[in-house]
Design an enzyme around this catalytic site. Sequence first.
Site, PDB file in Angstrom:
ATOM      1  N   GLY A  11      31.315  23.540  23.002  1.00  0.00           N
ATOM      2  CA  GLY A  11      31.045  22.743  21.793  1.00  0.00           C
ATOM      3  C   GLY A  11      30.736  23.655  20.616  1.00  0.00           C
ATOM      4  N   VAL A  24      32.782  40.770  13.083  1.00  0.00           N
ATOM      5  CA  VAL A  24      33.969  41.389  12.476  1.00  0.00           C
ATOM      6  C   VAL A  24      33.546  42.483  11.486  1.00  0.00           C
ATOM      7  CG1 VAL A  24      35.938  40.953  10.940  1.00  0.00           C
ATOM      8  CG2 VAL A  24      35.441  39.371  12.818  1.00  0.00           C
ATOM      9  N   ARG A  25      32.614  42.158  10.612  1.00  0.00           N
ATOM     10  CA  ARG A  25      32.251  43.137   9.576  1.00  0.00           C
ATOM     11  C   ARG A  25      31.511  44.336  10.168  1.00  0.00           C
ATOM     12  NH1 ARG A  25      31.794  39.777   3.995  1.00  0.00           N
ATOM     13  NH2 ARG A  25      34.034  39.349   3.973  1.00  0.00           N
ATOM     14  N   ARG A  72      37.021  23.716  25.648  1.00  0.00           N
ATOM     15  CA  ARG A  72      36.377  23.863  26.962  1.00  0.00           C
ATOM     16  C   ARG A  72      37.536  24.048  27.935  1.00  0.00           C
ATOM     17  NH1 ARG A  72      31.161  21.856  25.751  1.00  0.00           N
ATOM     18  NH2 ARG A  72      31.103  20.069  24.354  1.00  0.00           N
ATOM     19  N   ASP A 103      26.121  27.722  27.856  1.00  0.00           N
ATOM     20  CA  ASP A 103      26.050  28.222  29.238  1.00  0.00           C
ATOM     21  C   ASP A 103      27.417  28.268  29.929  1.00  0.00           C
ATOM     22  OD1 ASP A 103      26.116  25.462  29.352  1.00  0.00           O
ATOM     23  OD2 ASP A 103      24.721  25.311  31.028  1.00  0.00           O
ATOM     24  N   THR A 125      25.078  27.074  20.485  1.00  0.00           N
ATOM     25  CA  THR A 125      25.071  25.671  20.919  1.00  0.00           C
ATOM     26  C   THR A 125      23.954  24.955  20.184  1.00  0.00           C
ATOM     27  OG1 THR A 125      24.533  24.153  22.745  1.00  0.00           O
ATOM     28  CG2 THR A 125      23.737  26.391  22.990  1.00  0.00           C
ATOM     29  N   ASP A 127      22.316  22.616  21.458  1.00  0.00           N
ATOM     30  CA  ASP A 127      21.407  22.022  22.450  1.00  0.00           C
ATOM     31  C   ASP A 127      20.107  22.799  22.675  1.00  0.00           C
ATOM     32  OD1 ASP A 127      23.355  20.104  22.794  1.00  0.00           O
ATOM     33  OD2 ASP A 127      24.167  20.991  24.634  1.00  0.00           O
ATOM     34  N   ASP A 129      19.584  24.861  24.998  1.00  0.00           N
ATOM     35  CA  ASP A 129      19.323  24.659  26.430  1.00  0.00           C
ATOM     36  C   ASP A 129      19.398  25.954  27.239  1.00  0.00           C
ATOM     37  OD1 ASP A 129      22.030  24.960  26.033  1.00  0.00           O
ATOM     38  OD2 ASP A 129      22.625  23.332  27.364  1.00  0.00           O
ATOM     39  N   MET A 169      21.751  14.175  20.459  1.00  0.00           N
ATOM     40  CA  MET A 169      22.453  14.974  21.475  1.00  0.00           C
ATOM     41  C   MET A 169      21.495  15.942  22.182  1.00  0.00           C
ATOM     42  SD  MET A 169      26.186  15.963  20.022  1.00  0.00           S
ATOM     43  CE  MET A 169      27.568  14.846  20.211  1.00  0.00           C
ATOM     44  N   GLY A 170      22.067  16.757  23.047  1.00  0.00           N
ATOM     45  CA  GLY A 170      21.267  17.764  23.756  1.00  0.00           C
ATOM     46  C   GLY A 170      21.635  17.881  25.220  1.00  0.00           C
ATOM     47  N   ARG A 171      22.583  17.037  25.635  1.00  0.00           N
ATOM     48  CA  ARG A 171      22.998  17.014  27.040  1.00  0.00           C
ATOM     49  C   ARG A 171      21.775  16.767  27.923  1.00  0.00           C
ATOM     50  NH1 ARG A 171      28.186  18.850  28.623  1.00  0.00           N
ATOM     51  NH2 ARG A 171      28.470  19.984  26.695  1.00  0.00           N
ATOM     52  N   ALA A 186       8.160  10.924  14.418  1.00  0.00           N
ATOM     53  CA  ALA A 186       8.544   9.760  15.247  1.00  0.00           C
ATOM     54  C   ALA A 186       7.338   9.237  16.032  1.00  0.00           C
ATOM     55  CB  ALA A 186       9.645  10.187  16.218  1.00  0.00           C
ATOM     56  N   HIS A 215       7.008   0.829   9.887  1.00  0.00           N
ATOM     57  CA  HIS A 215       8.206   1.353  10.556  1.00  0.00           C
ATOM     58  C   HIS A 215       7.850   1.841  11.951  1.00  0.00           C
ATOM     59  CE1 HIS A 215       6.215   4.903   8.866  1.00  0.00           C
ATOM     60  NE2 HIS A 215       6.556   5.416  10.029  1.00  0.00           N
ATOM     61  N   LYS A 244      16.687  -1.808  16.329  1.00  0.00           N
ATOM     62  CA  LYS A 244      18.063  -1.355  16.068  1.00  0.00           C
ATOM     63  C   LYS A 244      18.273   0.016  16.706  1.00  0.00           C
ATOM     64  CE  LYS A 244      19.369  -4.625  13.139  1.00  0.00           C
ATOM     65  NZ  LYS A 244      20.590  -5.437  13.255  1.00  0.00           N
TER      66      LYS A 244
HETATM   67  O1  F6P Z   1      26.767  20.964  24.039  1.00  0.00           O
HETATM   68  C1  F6P Z   1      26.829  20.410  22.752  1.00  0.00           C
HETATM   69  C2  F6P Z   1      27.074  18.928  22.829  1.00  0.00           C
HETATM   70  O2  F6P Z   1      27.146  18.450  21.491  1.00  0.00           O
HETATM   71  C3  F6P Z   1      26.075  18.117  23.633  1.00  0.00           C
HETATM   72  O3  F6P Z   1      24.884  17.879  22.941  1.00  0.00           O
HETATM   73  C4  F6P Z   1      26.869  16.871  23.902  1.00  0.00           C
HETATM   74  O4  F6P Z   1      26.410  16.234  25.068  1.00  0.00           O
HETATM   75  C5  F6P Z   1      28.271  17.418  24.098  1.00  0.00           C
HETATM   76  O5  F6P Z   1      28.310  18.672  23.449  1.00  0.00           O
HETATM   77  C6  F6P Z   1      29.371  16.551  23.559  1.00  0.00           C
HETATM   78  O6  F6P Z   1      30.569  17.154  23.878  1.00  0.00           O
HETATM   79  P1  F6P Z   1      31.962  16.774  23.212  1.00  0.00           P
HETATM   80  O7  F6P Z   1      31.960  17.220  21.789  1.00  0.00           O
HETATM   81  O8  F6P Z   1      32.969  17.506  24.031  1.00  0.00           O
HETATM   82  O9  F6P Z   1      32.067  15.291  23.305  1.00  0.00           O
END
Ligand code: F6P
Length: 320
Positions: A11, A24-25, A72, A103, A125, A127, A129, A169-171, A186, A215, A244
Amino acid sequence: MRKIGVLTSGGDSPGMNAAIRAVVRSAIYHDIKVVGIKKGYEGLINGDIEDMNLSSVADIIHRGGTILRTARSEEFKAERGFQKALNVISIFGIEGIVVIGGDGSFRGAEKLSQAGIKTIGLPGTIDNDLAYTDFTIGFDTAVNTVVNAISNIRDTSTSHGRANIIEVMGRHCGDIALYAGLAGGAESIIVPEVPFSIDDICKRLIQGRNRGKLHSIIILAEGVLKDSHEFAKQIEEKTGIETKLTILGHIQRGGSPTAFDRILASRMGGRAVELMMEDKTSRVLGIKGNEIIDMDISEALSIKKEINKNLYELAKILSI
Ligand code: F6P
């Protein structure tokens, strides 16, 4: 070292371009030729490779995405694809490869280095992670994108007196949710690493209402639930507060990188070239306490990522 290649894989993340520019530089500065490998490991398999010069990386430090494009690659994981890649590396006379990615990309770099190719990994990334580093390139930008979204949603949340769930996101990693949730104030932050109770979240919502809060923002990491729509419905039913759901999605992957990500990427890109020259390879770069560090790829991949419990507890305390 006469010639190195650079690729981005997996990603994309904001700051990858700044990292490419730095590699590169720095290489050119040290009289090392650089080639750009397109679409990650696919470019290695297909020989989609081009010479890079100073102007190939002009005007990109502020751009999101990656000028080298990314993929990928499943083919690279298979023996046939991998052998093709080794062949291309030899044909192009590439002596070392800088891999910018997460990773999965690092596992590819590990495989290359086990086959005798000099590799250096840069953590790219959103994430965050990867356990061996405090931060990955792109995480800070993604967190800022989420914080901006929280601010916008908070306005309308207050106007309507609603509860708003924001899925990020964040897997399998809760860092984007935790950092953005803390920065955005939050009411609840739900991450995969910490069990949660829906009743506890509802209790916090109702307590907030009872003391006049208009809120309610709940940050939900994508790796927690199968069905966040169903979760929103349950919150609404249990609290009687209209709820929502906003799934932020790929908006978190793009945009101009923050100064933090540009600087991190530049420092790591420069260091990657130094390590190549020192012949210190099979390493990945990270940042610990504002120092750029390097570690053996396999060792780095073996460390288990954990959530920052202190930060998580602090966020909970501050949102009472
Ligand atoms: O690893 C980065 C990430 O954006 C994750 O947070 C998310 O789960 C995944 O990639 C989404 O992947 P794709 O862009 O292939 O749908």
